[in-house]
Motif scaffolding. Structure first.
Motif, short mmCIF file in Angstrom:
data_model
loop_
_atom_site.label_atom_id
_atom_site.label_comp_id
_atom_site.label_asym_id
_atom_site.label_seq_id
_atom_site.Cartn_x
_atom_site.Cartn_y
_atom_site.Cartn_z
N ARG A 66 39.92 105.64 37.88
CA ARG A 66 40.62 105.32 39.13
C ARG A 66 41.37 104.00 38.99
O ARG A 66 40.83 103.03 38.46
N ALA A 72 41.05 102.15 49.70
CA ALA A 72 40.55 103.52 49.85
C ALA A 72 41.42 104.53 49.10
O ALA A 72 40.93 105.53 48.57
N ARG A 73 42.72 104.27 49.03
CA ARG A 73 43.61 105.19 48.33
C ARG A 73 43.76 104.72 46.89
O ARG A 73 44.27 103.64 46.62
N THR A 74 43.32 105.54 45.96
CA THR A 74 43.43 105.23 44.54
C THR A 74 44.13 106.37 43.83
O THR A 74 44.38 107.43 44.41
N PHE A 75 44.43 106.14 42.56
CA PHE A 75 45.17 107.12 41.78
C PHE A 75 44.39 107.47 40.52
O PHE A 75 43.67 106.63 39.98
N GLU A 76 44.57 108.69 40.04
CA GLU A 76 43.88 109.14 38.84
C GLU A 76 44.86 109.51 37.74
O GLU A 76 44.51 110.22 36.80
N ALA A 86 35.12 99.91 45.16
CA ALA A 86 36.17 100.89 45.42
C ALA A 86 36.62 101.62 44.16
O ALA A 86 36.87 102.82 44.19
N ALA A 124 39.32 99.66 53.41
CA ALA A 124 40.39 100.61 53.73
C ALA A 124 41.62 100.38 52.86
O ALA A 124 42.32 101.32 52.47
N LYS A 159 47.82 96.47 46.36
CA LYS A 159 46.54 96.56 47.07
C LYS A 159 45.61 95.43 46.65
O LYS A 159 44.85 94.91 47.47
N ALA A 189 44.24 101.31 41.24
CA ALA A 189 44.78 100.99 42.55
C ALA A 189 46.20 100.48 42.41
O ALA A 189 46.55 99.88 41.38
#
Length: 206
Positions: A112, A68-72, A147, A65, A118, A114
């Motif tokens: 991706r 779970a939030r990643t950036f592109e 992830a 979790a 994180k 992070a």
């Protein structure tokens, strides 16, 4: 008790109460010849349970979790992302003694990325459990690989084990090093050597 009943009882994993946990500490104190009721120890069971709830807080977390939030929006960046000297504290699963050191975590992003905090939080999520260093190193690398789907992951942990320095053989200042390389870090010796240079270490290859 039948084998079937025993299996059922084991699978229930009944969680002991806070009162039962504190009573277990009193039992240990009595076993070692102390009086849990004396002035200096009367609050020790509560403090002990509080401390270990903090030490082992990772059981309540979900490393997946965290990532779970990643950036592109890396704007084409594809070079090494490295967090060096992340302080790591955990307790060995064999003697419940502290193990203290640093972790170095790197990955080669694809699409991706992070947030860097994180990565540090994932280290803590796995470390704040009863662990062995080999498993901890692999768990961190595997979670990042799953992830982020990067081109490579590198994790190196160097730590002093108090179960070695304060008991048994009593060897102080001994550092245990473990590493887990995946993808490009495993396949490319030059990239591996670069990782070691970035963390200020020698790869050991000649």
């Amino acid at each position: 008790m039948s084998a079937e009943t025993f299996a059922f009882d084991c699978s229930r994993r009944v969680h002991p109460s806070r009162q039962e946990a504190e009573e277990a500490v009193r039992t240990l104190l009595a076993y070692f010849g102390e009086r849990a009721a004396r002035e200096g120890l009367k609050d020790t069971p509560r403090r002990f349970v509080d401390a270990y709830q903090e030490f082992l807080a990772g059981y309540a977390g979900d490393p997946a979790a965290i990532l779970a939030r990643t950036f592109e929006d890396a704007h084409g960046y594809s070079d090494v992302v490295l967090l060096r000297d992340i302080r790591v504290e955990y307790h060995c699963e064999h003697h419940l003694q502290p193990i203290i050191g640093v972790a170095h975590v790197a990955y080669l992003p694809t699409a991706r990325i992070a947030g860097i905090s994180k990565l540090a939080r994932v280290v803590d999520a796995f470390a704040r459990r009863l662990q062995n260093q080999e498993a901890l190193t692999h768990q961190i690398a595997a979670a990042i690989e799953k992830a982020l789907e990067p081109r490579g992951v590198a994790v190196l942990i160097e730590a002093e084990h108090h179960c070695l320095s304060t008991r048994g053989v009593h060897k102080t200042g001994v550092m245990c090093l473990t590493r887990c390389f995946k993808g490009a870090f495993l396949e490319d010796e030059k990239l591996e050597a670069r990782f070691f240079r970035m963390i200020g270490r020698d790869s050991g290859r000649r």
